[in-house]
Design an enzyme around this catalytic site. Structure first.
Site, PDB file in Angstrom:
ATOM      1  N   ARG A  63      37.443   4.921  45.766  1.00 51.97           N
ATOM      2  CA  ARG A  63      37.867   6.309  44.976  1.00 51.97           C
ATOM      3  C   ARG A  63      39.409   5.892  45.787  1.00 51.97           C
ATOM      4  O   ARG A  63      39.622   5.200  47.162  1.00 51.97           O
ATOM      5  CB  ARG A  63      37.532   7.225  44.941  1.00 51.97           C
ATOM      6  CG  ARG A  63      38.074   7.629  47.136  1.00 51.97           C
ATOM      7  CD  ARG A  63      37.794   9.299  47.492  1.00 51.97           C
ATOM      8  NE  ARG A  63      39.648   9.209  47.460  1.00 51.97           N
ATOM      9  CZ  ARG A  63      40.017   8.944  48.223  1.00 51.97           C
ATOM     10  NH1 ARG A  63      40.027   8.335  49.114  1.00 51.97           N
ATOM     11  NH2 ARG A  63      41.483   8.874  47.852  1.00 51.97           N
ATOM     12  N   GLY A  64      41.088   6.184  45.397  1.00 48.78           N
ATOM     13  CA  GLY A  64      42.421   5.971  44.949  1.00 48.78           C
ATOM     14  C   GLY A  64      42.076   4.621  44.520  1.00 48.78           C
ATOM     15  O   GLY A  64      41.493   4.341  43.918  1.00 48.78           O
ATOM     16  N   ALA A  65      43.375   5.284  43.258  1.00 46.85           N
ATOM     17  CA  ALA A  65      43.621   4.890  42.489  1.00 46.85           C
ATOM     18  C   ALA A  65      44.117   2.933  42.476  1.00 46.85           C
ATOM     19  O   ALA A  65      43.016   2.424  42.548  1.00 46.85           O
ATOM     20  CB  ALA A  65      44.736   5.344  41.743  1.00 46.85           C
ATOM     21  N   ARG A 100      36.071   5.819  35.389  1.00 48.70           N
ATOM     22  CA  ARG A 100      37.293   6.375  36.298  1.00 48.70           C
ATOM     23  C   ARG A 100      38.554   6.421  34.838  1.00 48.70           C
ATOM     24  O   ARG A 100      38.827   5.548  34.352  1.00 48.70           O
ATOM     25  CB  ARG A 100      37.601   6.662  37.040  1.00 48.70           C
ATOM     26  CG  ARG A 100      36.365   6.745  37.961  1.00 48.70           C
ATOM     27  CD  ARG A 100      36.660   7.793  39.718  1.00 48.70           C
ATOM     28  NE  ARG A 100      37.345   8.825  39.621  1.00 48.70           N
ATOM     29  CZ  ARG A 100      37.966   8.977  40.338  1.00 48.70           C
ATOM     30  NH1 ARG A 100      37.862   8.130  41.734  1.00 48.70           N
ATOM     31  NH2 ARG A 100      38.211  10.814  40.523  1.00 48.70           N
ATOM     32  N   GLN A 210      38.814  15.134  49.472  1.00 44.72           N
ATOM     33  CA  GLN A 210      39.973  13.765  50.682  1.00 44.72           C
ATOM     34  C   GLN A 210      40.625  13.980  51.595  1.00 44.72           C
ATOM     35  O   GLN A 210      40.991  13.482  52.222  1.00 44.72           O
ATOM     36  CB  GLN A 210      40.215  13.694  49.318  1.00 44.72           C
ATOM     37  CG  GLN A 210      39.796  12.566  48.137  1.00 44.72           C
ATOM     38  CD  GLN A 210      39.027  13.805  47.135  1.00 44.72           C
ATOM     39  OE1 GLN A 210      39.783  14.962  47.702  1.00 44.72           O
ATOM     40  NE2 GLN A 210      39.129  13.300  45.759  1.00 44.72           N
ATOM     41  N   ASP A 250      47.630   9.065  40.451  1.00 41.42           N
ATOM     42  CA  ASP A 250      46.904   7.771  39.811  1.00 41.42           C
ATOM     43  C   ASP A 250      47.409   7.268  38.827  1.00 41.42           C
ATOM     44  O   ASP A 250      47.046   6.076  38.169  1.00 41.42           O
ATOM     45  CB  ASP A 250      45.347   8.368  39.496  1.00 41.42           C
ATOM     46  CG  ASP A 250      44.649   9.528  40.983  1.00 41.42           C
ATOM     47  OD1 ASP A 250      45.134  10.247  41.914  1.00 41.42           O
ATOM     48  OD2 ASP A 250      43.782   8.858  40.816  1.00 41.42           O
ATOM     49  N   ASN A 260      48.573  13.652  39.594  1.00 37.96           N
ATOM     50  CA  ASN A 260      47.793  13.165  40.886  1.00 37.96           C
ATOM     51  C   ASN A 260      46.419  14.198  41.366  1.00 37.96           C
ATOM     52  O   ASN A 260      46.747  14.764  40.284  1.00 37.96           O
ATOM     53  CB  ASN A 260      48.634  13.661  42.367  1.00 37.96           C
ATOM     54  CG  ASN A 260      47.930  12.234  43.087  1.00 37.96           C
ATOM     55  OD1 ASN A 260      47.572  11.577  43.046  1.00 37.96           O
ATOM     56  ND2 ASN A 260      48.678  13.137  44.304  1.00 37.96           N
ATOM     57  N   LYS A 261      46.068  14.209  42.183  1.00 37.33           N
ATOM     58  CA  LYS A 261      44.640  14.535  42.513  1.00 37.33           C
ATOM     59  C   LYS A 261      45.266  16.201  42.404  1.00 37.33           C
ATOM     60  O   LYS A 261      46.167  17.044  42.395  1.00 37.33           O
ATOM     61  CB  LYS A 261      44.612  15.178  44.097  1.00 37.33           C
ATOM     62  CG  LYS A 261      43.285  16.080  44.459  1.00 37.33           C
ATOM     63  CD  LYS A 261      42.329  15.604  43.625  1.00 37.33           C
ATOM     64  CE  LYS A 261      41.484  14.730  42.959  1.00 37.33           C
ATOM     65  NZ  LYS A 261      40.433  13.588  42.634  1.00 37.33           N
TER      66      LYS A 261
HETATM   67  O1  MRU Z   1      39.873  11.129  42.965  1.00 37.02           O
HETATM   68  P1  MRU Z   1      39.917  10.061  43.260  1.00 37.02           P
HETATM   69  O2  MRU Z   1      39.947  10.610  45.279  1.00 37.02           O
HETATM   70  O3  MRU Z   1      40.304   8.821  43.374  1.00 37.02           O
HETATM   71  O4  MRU Z   1      41.493  10.608  43.430  1.00 37.02           O
HETATM   72  C1  MRU Z   1      42.878   9.813  44.958  1.00 37.02           C
HETATM   73  C2  MRU Z   1      44.294  10.441  44.421  1.00 37.02           C
HETATM   74  O5  MRU Z   1      44.601  11.535  43.553  1.00 37.02           O
HETATM   75  C3  MRU Z   1      45.127   9.826  45.467  1.00 37.02           C
HETATM   76  O6  MRU Z   1      46.267  11.034  45.703  1.00 37.02           O
HETATM   77  C4  MRU Z   1      45.355   8.678  44.148  1.00 37.02           C
HETATM   78  O7  MRU Z   1      44.890   7.705  43.738  1.00 37.02           O
HETATM   79  C5  MRU Z   1      46.689   7.569  45.202  1.00 37.02           C
HETATM   80  S1  MRU Z   1      45.667   6.849  46.042  1.00 37.02           S
HETATM   81  C6  MRU Z   1      46.783   5.699  47.189  1.00 37.02           C
END
Ligand code: MRU
Length: 344
Positions: A63-65, A100, A210, A250, A260-261
């Site tokens: 996970r994480g963009a 996603r 997270q 993201d 973002n999250k």
């Molecule tokens: O749903 P996730 O855990 O993939 O979401 C991650 C985030 O929102 C992060 O803040 C974002 O991807 C930046 S990661 C360097």
């Protein structure tokens, strides 16, 4: 049907600390750290089919963009192992792109792979795909290291003599969420390495927690931090206990609006109300110049089961959009920009 994944447990004595690379190649397969098992257990998975890679992204084992983008690029290489004509290439890309919707790095990496592979004949594609995926991963690690350097310079202008510099973050935008170094946490790691006295407020980040991954990363590296419930952030900002908020992204629209999250927007609002600078850290690959503003960013709606409730009606939007007007600056591998200054 999805094939069984091969699992490797981390030897007890091994420590995963920054800088750590989250994705590795081994004999034509990729090895990832299963983030659904962290912080309790460090378990590695060997992914050797397209379905396994797609499942790893959709289920948030990765996970994480930025890491989603790099994993998808490797997924193309894996998916082309048994045939790489135009039909198969399109099928592989479509499978991965549907995993996603919000993290634009996924689409970015897949469109870069497609362009590169369409330009060569099918029999050259499998090898070329590994080559390009490797390049995407290496570039992500380099970009994030540069984000750390620019972010450190910013933090150095802010240090207070009498107490540690206090950074608030949200979700996990550390090395786990990228190929290496992290985005929002890259300046924190750089500051720690430069011996800056630093403390990080880490919000839990319901419903997927997270923040626990962030706390785990910081613990591994011996960085002073405090875990808080998401709803505690406003109070701490009001009480002057936060010097700067830094979050990941993201997808950043061309005008600087940033997805973002879920929960990021509330932090940005509270930071604005209390005069605390609010920064976004992300590689250029997270900027979607085709997306004019935040209203065009697709917001992923995840399963109700993630909220762990038997309530009949549940909404679980996984991301929110922070308007550019609440963002003090965007830290990329090119420097620190005003949201209005983003250029392809
Ligand atoms: O749903 P996730 O855990 O993939 O979401 C991650 C985030 O929102 C992060 O803040 C974002 O991807 C930046 S990661 C360097």
């Amino acid at each position: 049907m999805r094939q069984r994944q091969e699992i490797q447990a981390l030897p007890r004595e091994a420590k995963l600390i920054h800088p750590y690379r989250t994705i590795a190649e081994e004999d034509g397969v990729i090895v990832i750290l299963d983030q659904t098992r962290l912080p309790g257990e460090a378990v590695f998975l060997r992914l050797n089919t397209l379905d396994q890679v797609a499942h790893a992204i959709a289920s948030m084992q990765v996970r994480g963009a930025p890491l989603i983008g790099a994993t998808a690029a490797y997924g193309v290489a894996i998916g082309l192992a048994d045939g790489a004509d135009d039909v198969r290439l399109q099928q592989v890309v479509e499978t991965l792109v549907s995993t996603r919707p919000t993290a634009v790095n996924l689409r970015w990496a897949l469109s870069r792979m497609s362009k590169r592979l369409e330009a060569v004949s099918p029999h050259q594609r499998a090898e070329m795909a590994w080559h390009e995926a490797r390049a995407i991963a290496a570039e992500d690690a380099m970009a994030n290291a540069d984000i750390g350097r620019y972010g450190l310079a910013l933090l150095q202008t802010m240090t207070a003599e009498d107490r540690p510099l206090s950074v608030m973050t949200h979700c996990n935008a550390g090395w786990l969420a990228t190929v290496a170094h992290g985005t929002a946490l890259s300046p924190v790691y750089a500051a720690h390495a430069a011996k800056l006295d630093i403390h990080v407020w880490v919000s839990e980040t319901r419903p997927r927690n997270q923040g626990l991954l962030t706390a785990w990363e910081l613990e591994q590296s011996g960085i002073n931090h405090t875990l808080i419930a998401d709803n505690a952030a406003g109070l701490l900002l009001m009480q002057g206990k936060v010097d700067i908020v830094i979050v990941g992204a993201d997808r950043i629209a061309a005008n600087g609006d940033t997805a973002n999250k879920i929960g990021t927007y509330l932090k940005a609002l509270a930071a604005k109300a209390h005069g605390v600078p609010f920064y976004v850290a992300a590689p250029i690959s997270t900027i979607d110049f085709y997306c004019p503003d935040g209203s065009a960013i697709p917001i992923e709606e995840r399963a109700a089961s993630e909220l762990g409730t038997s309530a009949k009606q549940v909404a679980n939007p996984a991301f929110d959009v922070t308007p550019a007007s609440l963002i003090s600056g965007i830290i990329t591998e090119r420097g620190v920009h005003l949201p209005s200054e983003l250029r392809p």
